[in-house]
Design a protein around this motif. Structure first.
Motif, PDB file in Angstrom:
ATOM      1  N   HIS A 286     -51.482  17.693 -13.652  1.00 58.48           N
ATOM      2  CA  HIS A 286     -52.406  18.216 -12.652  1.00 58.48           C
ATOM      3  C   HIS A 286     -51.763  19.196 -11.684  1.00 58.48           C
ATOM      4  CE1 HIS A 286     -53.913  14.193 -13.921  1.00 58.48           C
ATOM      5  NE2 HIS A 286     -55.002  14.904 -14.104  1.00 58.48           N
ATOM      6  N   ALA A 287     -50.429  19.258 -11.661  1.00 56.21           N
ATOM      7  CA  ALA A 287     -49.724  20.169 -10.763  1.00 56.21           C
ATOM      8  C   ALA A 287     -48.276  20.292 -11.251  1.00 56.21           C
ATOM      9  CB  ALA A 287     -49.759  19.656  -9.318  1.00 56.21           C
TER      10      ALA A 287
ATOM     11  N   LEU B  77     -43.340   9.928  -3.698  1.00 57.68           N
ATOM     12  CA  LEU B  77     -44.738  10.121  -4.097  1.00 57.68           C
ATOM     13  C   LEU B  77     -45.413   8.835  -4.558  1.00 57.68           C
ATOM     14  CD1 LEU B  77     -44.493  13.487  -6.049  1.00 57.68           C
ATOM     15  CD2 LEU B  77     -45.233  13.105  -3.700  1.00 57.68           C
ATOM     16  N   ALA B  78     -44.626   7.891  -5.057  1.00 56.05           N
ATOM     17  CA  ALA B  78     -45.207   6.682  -5.638  1.00 56.05           C
ATOM     18  C   ALA B  78     -46.158   5.940  -4.695  1.00 56.05           C
ATOM     19  CB  ALA B  78     -44.090   5.753  -6.108  1.00 56.05           C
ATOM     20  N   PRO B  79     -45.841   5.777  -3.398  1.00 53.35           N
ATOM     21  CA  PRO B  79     -46.770   5.058  -2.515  1.00 53.35           C
ATOM     22  C   PRO B  79     -48.133   5.741  -2.353  1.00 53.35           C
ATOM     23  CG  PRO B  79     -44.587   5.184  -1.523  1.00 53.35           C
ATOM     24  CD  PRO B  79     -44.583   6.110  -2.700  1.00 53.35           C
ATOM     25  N   HIS B  80     -48.198   7.015  -2.716  1.00 49.85           N
ATOM     26  CA  HIS B  80     -49.446   7.764  -2.573  1.00 49.85           C
ATOM     27  C   HIS B  80     -50.234   7.804  -3.883  1.00 49.85           C
ATOM     28  CE1 HIS B  80     -48.136   9.183   1.397  1.00 49.85           C
ATOM     29  NE2 HIS B  80     -46.945   9.308   0.843  1.00 49.85           N
ATOM     30  N   GLY B  81     -49.744   7.115  -4.896  1.00 53.07           N
ATOM     31  CA  GLY B  81     -50.440   7.090  -6.173  1.00 53.07           C
ATOM     32  C   GLY B  81     -50.263   8.345  -6.991  1.00 53.07           C
ATOM     33  N   VAL B  82     -49.264   9.173  -6.643  1.00 53.11           N
ATOM     34  CA  VAL B  82     -48.978  10.412  -7.376  1.00 53.11           C
ATOM     35  C   VAL B  82     -47.749  10.171  -8.245  1.00 53.11           C
ATOM     36  CG1 VAL B  82     -48.346  12.844  -7.174  1.00 53.11           C
ATOM     37  CG2 VAL B  82     -49.981  11.834  -5.563  1.00 53.11           C
ATOM     38  N   THR B  83     -47.871  10.474  -9.523  1.00 53.89           N
ATOM     39  CA  THR B  83     -46.784  10.239 -10.478  1.00 53.89           C
ATOM     40  C   THR B  83     -46.015  11.525 -10.735  1.00 53.89           C
ATOM     41  OG1 THR B  83     -48.020   8.469 -11.575  1.00 53.89           O
ATOM     42  CG2 THR B  83     -46.220   9.486 -12.823  1.00 53.89           C
ATOM     43  N   LEU B  84     -44.705  11.467 -10.568  1.00 45.99           N
ATOM     44  CA  LEU B  84     -43.851  12.602 -10.883  1.00 45.99           C
ATOM     45  C   LEU B  84     -43.385  12.470 -12.332  1.00 45.99           C
ATOM     46  CD1 LEU B  84     -42.631  15.051  -9.278  1.00 45.99           C
ATOM     47  CD2 LEU B  84     -40.490  13.755  -9.266  1.00 45.99           C
ATOM     48  N   VAL B  85     -43.661  13.487 -13.122  1.00 47.61           N
ATOM     49  CA  VAL B  85     -43.295  13.497 -14.540  1.00 47.61           C
ATOM     50  C   VAL B  85     -42.114  14.449 -14.698  1.00 47.61           C
ATOM     51  CG1 VAL B  85     -44.096  13.886 -16.880  1.00 47.61           C
ATOM     52  CG2 VAL B  85     -45.703  13.102 -15.137  1.00 47.61           C
ATOM     53  N   LEU B  86     -40.941  13.887 -14.947  1.00 47.65           N
ATOM     54  CA  LEU B  86     -39.703  14.666 -14.946  1.00 47.65           C
ATOM     55  C   LEU B  86     -39.478  15.359 -16.280  1.00 47.65           C
ATOM     56  CD1 LEU B  86     -37.037  15.410 -13.481  1.00 47.65           C
ATOM     57  CD2 LEU B  86     -36.053  13.333 -14.485  1.00 47.65           C
TER      58      LEU B  86
ATOM     59  N   GLY C 164     -39.390  24.390   3.119  1.00 48.66           N
ATOM     60  CA  GLY C 164     -38.411  23.457   3.664  1.00 48.66           C
ATOM     61  C   GLY C 164     -37.486  22.858   2.640  1.00 48.66           C
ATOM     62  N   ASP C 165     -37.630  21.545   2.424  1.00 44.65           N
ATOM     63  CA  ASP C 165     -36.734  20.826   1.535  1.00 44.65           C
ATOM     64  C   ASP C 165     -37.550  19.840   0.700  1.00 44.65           C
ATOM     65  OD1 ASP C 165     -37.426  18.912   3.383  1.00 44.65           O
ATOM     66  OD2 ASP C 165     -35.467  18.870   4.357  1.00 44.65           O
ATOM     67  N   VAL C 166     -36.862  18.892   0.049  1.00 45.13           N
ATOM     68  CA  VAL C 166     -37.561  17.940  -0.801  1.00 45.13           C
ATOM     69  C   VAL C 166     -38.570  17.124   0.005  1.00 45.13           C
ATOM     70  CG1 VAL C 166     -37.257  15.909  -2.266  1.00 45.13           C
ATOM     71  CG2 VAL C 166     -35.723  17.846  -2.513  1.00 45.13           C
ATOM     72  N   ALA C 167     -38.269  16.845   1.280  1.00 43.51           N
ATOM     73  CA  ALA C 167     -39.183  16.060   2.112  1.00 43.51           C
ATOM     74  C   ALA C 167     -40.493  16.807   2.359  1.00 43.51           C
ATOM     75  CB  ALA C 167     -38.513  15.697   3.432  1.00 43.51           C
ATOM     76  N   THR C 168     -40.412  18.095   2.653  1.00 43.71           N
ATOM     77  CA  THR C 168     -41.647  18.858   2.889  1.00 43.71           C
ATOM     78  C   THR C 168     -42.411  19.064   1.592  1.00 43.71           C
ATOM     79  OG1 THR C 168     -40.490  20.987   2.705  1.00 43.71           O
ATOM     80  CG2 THR C 168     -40.677  20.025   4.898  1.00 43.71           C
ATOM     81  N   LEU C 169     -41.698  19.204   0.492  1.00 41.27           N
ATOM     82  CA  LEU C 169     -42.351  19.292  -0.816  1.00 41.27           C
ATOM     83  C   LEU C 169     -43.093  17.989  -1.113  1.00 41.27           C
ATOM     84  CD1 LEU C 169     -42.804  20.713  -3.560  1.00 41.27           C
ATOM     85  CD2 LEU C 169     -40.599  19.777  -4.296  1.00 41.27           C
ATOM     86  N   ALA C 170     -42.442  16.868  -0.871  1.00 41.62           N
ATOM     87  CA  ALA C 170     -43.074  15.572  -1.107  1.00 41.62           C
ATOM     88  C   ALA C 170     -44.309  15.389  -0.235  1.00 41.62           C
ATOM     89  CB  ALA C 170     -42.073  14.443  -0.848  1.00 41.62           C
ATOM     90  N   ALA C 171     -44.242  15.854   1.014  1.00 45.60           N
ATOM     91  CA  ALA C 171     -45.389  15.720   1.915  1.00 45.60           C
ATOM     92  C   ALA C 171     -46.595  16.488   1.378  1.00 45.60           C
ATOM     93  CB  ALA C 171     -45.013  16.209   3.305  1.00 45.60           C
ATOM     94  N   ALA C 172     -46.351  17.679   0.846  1.00 44.67           N
ATOM     95  CA  ALA C 172     -47.449  18.467   0.293  1.00 44.67           C
ATOM     96  C   ALA C 172     -48.007  17.814  -0.969  1.00 44.67           C
ATOM     97  CB  ALA C 172     -46.967  19.882  -0.012  1.00 44.67           C
ATOM     98  N   LEU C 173     -47.143  17.335  -1.843  1.00 38.03           N
ATOM     99  CA  LEU C 173     -47.598  16.715  -3.090  1.00 38.03           C
ATOM    100  C   LEU C 173     -48.319  15.394  -2.838  1.00 38.03           C
ATOM    101  CD1 LEU C 173     -44.412  17.371  -5.253  1.00 38.03           C
ATOM    102  CD2 LEU C 173     -46.660  18.436  -5.578  1.00 38.03           C
ATOM    103  N   SER C 174     -47.947  14.708  -1.777  1.00 37.25           N
ATOM    104  CA  SER C 174     -48.568  13.408  -1.490  1.00 37.25           C
ATOM    105  C   SER C 174     -50.044  13.544  -1.144  1.00 37.25           C
ATOM    106  CB  SER C 174     -47.823  12.707  -0.354  1.00 37.25           C
ATOM    107  OG  SER C 174     -48.039  13.373   0.889  1.00 37.25           O
ATOM    108  N   ARG C 175     -50.484  14.748  -0.816  1.00 30.93           N
ATOM    109  CA  ARG C 175     -51.893  14.961  -0.482  1.00 30.93           C
ATOM    110  C   ARG C 175     -52.764  15.220  -1.713  1.00 30.93           C
ATOM    111  NH1 ARG C 175     -49.218  17.301   4.070  1.00 30.93           N
ATOM    112  NH2 ARG C 175     -49.132  19.384   3.137  1.00 30.93           N
ATOM    113  N   LEU C 176     -52.140  15.257  -2.892  1.00 31.73           N
ATOM    114  CA  LEU C 176     -52.929  15.371  -4.121  1.00 31.73           C
ATOM    115  C   LEU C 176     -53.731  14.081  -4.337  1.00 31.73           C
ATOM    116  CD1 LEU C 176     -50.228  16.952  -6.457  1.00 31.73           C
ATOM    117  CD2 LEU C 176     -52.297  18.083  -5.611  1.00 31.73           C
ATOM    118  N   PRO C 177     -54.819  14.144  -5.093  1.00 32.09           N
ATOM    119  CA  PRO C 177     -55.619  12.932  -5.335  1.00 32.09           C
ATOM    120  C   PRO C 177     -54.792  11.837  -6.025  1.00 32.09           C
ATOM    121  CG  PRO C 177     -56.822  14.892  -6.000  1.00 32.09           C
ATOM    122  CD  PRO C 177     -55.422  15.341  -5.700  1.00 32.09           C
TER     123      PRO C 177
END
Length: 231
Positions: free
Chosen positions: A47-48, A132-141, A98-111
């Protein structure tokens, strides 16, 4: 100033051109070589896309299975990575500035339930998946590239260090900093190298240099523009 740039190509050449345009003398001696892993892209819906480096952008852009990916929402860790993604043809790019933290913050707002492709290297900083896991977003490496350390310094770099013809070195990653420290030790120029100004993109980059006893200066933000202001 007389500067040493050790980041991988092609980024090293781009940095050198910026520095020379500012009136500096530059020696380019890449301490890492970027190579594609040839790994397949993961299956299942995506999805992203998340990019934490320009190298990740370029590796995915070269991948034979990238056809449908450029239209996905794409999140880049910073300005330079976002620009590289746009140049590579990704059409919906968010600069997370920014950095990985700001990237994670943006991705955490995905459905919740979203699956995000992380086009990454074999060595990664931060825990983007865990954030991302607590927000229900799965990172596929997808590990699409790796960095191979150089065996030694270029003879021109050794000569410049031994003769005192360098003033500072720019450091962009912990792995590159570690590679150059091994190389200067092997060339028996640790003393002259330690006495240079060491300009670092982040505290993590500075850490091995501080342990080495160098004078490490850290950019206010993990971006090249901020790094160059240290000059």
């Amino acid at each position: 100033m007389r500067l040493l740039v050790t980041r991988p190509e092609p980024a090293a050449g781009a940095t050198a051109r910026r520095l020379m345009a500012l009136g500096h003398e530059v020696i380019v001696d890449p301490m890492l070589r970027i190579v594609d892993t040839g790994a397949p892209l993961p299956g299942g819906p995506l999805h992203a896309i998340a990019f934490t480096s320009v190298n990740g952008v370029e590796a995915l852009a070269r991948h034979q299975d990238r056809a449908t990916l450029p239209a996905l929402p794409t999140f880049a860790v910073g300005r330079r990575t976002a620009a590289a993604a746009q140049t590579a043809g990704f059409t919906d790019v968010t600069d997370c500035a920014g950095d990985v933290a700001t990237l994670a913050a943006a991705l955490s707002r995905l459905p919740p339930g979203s699956r995000v492709l992380h086009a990454a290297g074999a060595e990664r900083a931060g825990d983007l998946e865990g954030a991302l896991a607590p927000h229900g977003v799965t990172l596929v490496l997808a590990v699409l590239y790796s960095s191979v350390p150089a065996d030694a310094l270029d003879p021109a770099t050794v000569d410049a260090l031994a003769a005192g013809r360098l003033d500072a070195v720019l450091h962009y990653s912990p792995r590159t900093a570690q590679a150059v420290l091994r190389a200067v030790d092997g060339a028996n120029v640790s003393g002259p190298f330690r006495n240079l100004r060491h300009l670092c993109l982040s505290q993590a980059v500075a850490a091995p240099l501080l342990a080495f006893g160098a004078r490490a200066e850290v950019a206010e933000r993990p971006e090249e523009d901020a790094l160059l202001t240290l000059l």
